[in-house]
Write a protein that holds these residues in place. Structure first.
Motif, mmCIF file in Angstrom:
data_model
loop_
_atom_site.group_PDB
_atom_site.id
_atom_site.type_symbol
_atom_site.label_atom_id
_atom_site.label_comp_id
_atom_site.label_asym_id
_atom_site.label_seq_id
_atom_site.Cartn_x
_atom_site.Cartn_y
_atom_site.Cartn_z
ATOM 1 N N LEU A 1 57.741 65.345 -2.678
ATOM 2 C CA LEU A 1 58.961 65.806 -2.024
ATOM 3 C C LEU A 1 59.567 64.695 -1.175
ATOM 4 C CD1 LEU A 1 58.048 69.466 -0.944
ATOM 5 C CD2 LEU A 1 59.570 68.726 -2.793
ATOM 6 N N GLY A 2 58.707 63.945 -0.511
ATOM 7 C CA GLY A 2 59.201 62.811 0.259
ATOM 8 C C GLY A 2 59.844 61.778 -0.635
ATOM 9 N N LEU A 3 59.227 61.518 -1.784
ATOM 10 C CA LEU A 3 59.803 60.559 -2.730
ATOM 11 C C LEU A 3 61.138 61.070 -3.255
ATOM 12 C CD1 LEU A 3 59.699 57.990 -4.382
ATOM 13 C CD2 LEU A 3 58.223 59.169 -6.030
ATOM 14 N N ALA A 4 61.248 62.375 -3.472
ATOM 15 C CA ALA A 4 62.525 62.948 -3.907
ATOM 16 C C ALA A 4 63.609 62.655 -2.881
ATOM 17 C CB ALA A 4 62.378 64.448 -4.126
ATOM 18 N N GLY A 5 63.254 62.704 -1.588
ATOM 19 C CA GLY A 5 64.213 62.372 -0.546
ATOM 20 C C GLY A 5 64.641 60.920 -0.596
ATOM 21 N N ASP B 1 52.251 59.889 7.664
ATOM 22 C CA ASP B 1 53.711 59.816 7.853
ATOM 23 C C ASP B 1 54.383 59.281 6.602
ATOM 24 O OD1 ASP B 1 53.252 60.639 10.413
ATOM 25 O OD2 ASP B 1 53.685 58.700 11.358
ATOM 26 N N TYR B 2 55.539 59.863 6.285
ATOM 27 C CA TYR B 2 56.305 59.458 5.100
ATOM 28 C C TYR B 2 57.748 59.264 5.523
ATOM 29 C CZ TYR B 2 57.039 59.150 0.019
ATOM 30 O OH TYR B 2 57.304 58.699 -1.253
ATOM 31 N N VAL B 3 58.410 58.300 4.918
ATOM 32 C CA VAL B 3 59.783 57.993 5.309
ATOM 33 C C VAL B 3 60.685 59.204 5.091
ATOM 34 C CG1 VAL B 3 60.465 57.065 3.044
ATOM 35 C CG2 VAL B 3 61.617 56.261 5.132
ATOM 36 N N SER B 4 61.550 59.478 6.061
ATOM 37 C CA SER B 4 62.507 60.571 5.917
ATOM 38 C C SER B 4 63.684 60.115 5.063
ATOM 39 C CB SER B 4 63.018 61.008 7.289
ATOM 40 O OG SER B 4 63.807 59.981 7.880
ATOM 41 N N GLN B 5 64.413 61.076 4.523
ATOM 42 C CA GLN B 5 65.591 60.734 3.732
ATOM 43 C C GLN B 5 66.608 59.984 4.577
ATOM 44 O OE1 GLN B 5 67.167 63.934 1.332
ATOM 45 N NE2 GLN B 5 69.211 63.017 1.213
ATOM 46 N N GLU B 6 66.731 60.371 5.845
ATOM 47 C CA GLU B 6 67.693 59.730 6.739
ATOM 48 C C GLU B 6 67.313 58.270 7.009
ATOM 49 O OE1 GLU B 6 67.898 63.949 6.790
ATOM 50 O OE2 GLU B 6 66.173 62.658 7.307
ATOM 51 N N MET B 7 66.018 58.022 7.246
ATOM 52 C CA MET B 7 65.588 56.650 7.495
ATOM 53 C C MET B 7 65.717 55.804 6.242
ATOM 54 S SD MET B 7 64.557 54.339 9.547
ATOM 55 C CE MET B 7 63.929 55.177 11.018
#
Length: 329
Positions: free
Chosen positions: A71-75, A37-43
């Protein structure tokens, strides 16, 4: 009086708990067995907004390994730009590094999205999972890409250079080369928060005491430690880690007001009556028995009580989180 965190100073966002490494000093017990699991941009945006509202104007991004999901880090970088949160640095173990040109290309793209600085872990503990070649490769790639770097901790470089840079070396190899007191030397050279896996790493030089001695030495409450926001962490699930007490959590949304004792009985008990109160609480209600080998300090005792509660299926609150933290205890 319950716990009240109404001011945040400096902290980080845990983007993921998964990591190629399972370092023996890891506070959060990150590793390859943790959820991807990776943090979402919204979270990320919600966490940044809450931190800003409580006075924290800059944060870092940690893990786990934040660069395991570019990609997650980009978010996360987009969320920081959206909310106006300044990102001091992104942490990395360099485990993702493979090719110099690919690393430069990736870091150049991330720099254009807002990555300004990279903290690159460098220690004997990390070297058990990441060859020095990769660490040095990331440092060079970042400089080429125009991303500022600082090795953490660079004073360990000479120790790690004593071994083959192309291979990993377990911590036992460092004990064999530098002697059994090497963990004590590490603690003299750098600050490491005793929590998570660090208890087992440093217990041979720090020793463990029986529960009676731990309780006799402990202060009446843990409020000051739990309320300390000088180096806080929020995570990908929207939880806040009080006082660097990994495995304990309150919801980020609940910061800024006194925590509800009914929703947070463990944190309330610790804040009001300390480890002694928590120990009595667990012994009376959940038949907790202390380990005969004792504990390094009150924090290891607290962690063991919480382990016991999770094994008993204790679901009175959401404070024991993430549950994966306790799986390997």
């Amino acid at each position: 009086m319950t716990l009240h965190v109404d001011r945040l100073r400096s902290g980080g966002l845990i983007a993921t708990y998964q990591c190629q490494s399972a370092c023996p000093h890891c506070l959060y017990r990150g590793g390859p067995g943790r959820s991807p699991d990776y943090v979402s941009q919204e979270m990320a945006a919600a966490c940044f907004a809450k931190a800003l509202s409580l006075g924290c104007a800059s944060m870092h991004v940690g893990g786990g390994e934040p660069l395991a999901d570019p990609l997650g880090l980009a978010g996360v970088l987009a969320a920081a730009a959206e909310t106006g949160m300044h990102l001091e640095y992104v942490e990395t173990s360099a485990s993702w590094y493979d090719d110099a040109d690919e690393a430069v290309e990736l870091l150049t793209e991330l720099r254009a999205m807002g990555l300004s600085s990279l903290l690159v872990s460098l220690s004997p503990m990390h070297n058990g999972f990441v060859p020095l070649r990769k660490t040095l490769g990331v440092l060079e790639a970042a400089r080429t890409a125009g991303v500022a770097v600082f090795p953490w901790q660079e004073h360990f470089l000479a120790d790690v250079q004593a071994f083959d840079p192309e291979a990993t070396h377990p911590f036992a190899a460092y004990l064999e080369r530098f002697g059994p007191n090497y963990p004590a030397e590490i603690l003299r050279r750098t600050w490491i928060h005793l929590g998570g896996r660090a208890f087992d790493l440093f217990a041979p030089v720090l020793g463990r005491k029986p529960v009676e001695a731990i309780l006799a030495e402990a202060s009446a409450d843990c409020r000051r430690e739990l309320a300390d926001a000088s180096h806080f962490h929020m995570d990908l699930y929207g939880d806040y880690v009080p006082g660097l007490c990994s495995g304990l959590a309150c919801r980020v949304d609940d910061l800024g007001a006194p925590l509800d004792p009914e929703r947070y009985p463990i944190l309330t008990t610790l804040a009001e009556s300390g480890i002694s109160g928590f120990y009595e609480y667990a012994a009376a209600l959940e038949e907790y028995q202390p380990l005969p080998g004792g504990y390094v300090n009150k924090c290891e005792l607290c962690q063991d009580i919480r382990r016991h509660l999770t094994q008993r299926g204790w679901f009175e609150s959401t404070e024991l989180a993430p549950v994966e933290f306790y799986a390997a205890l």
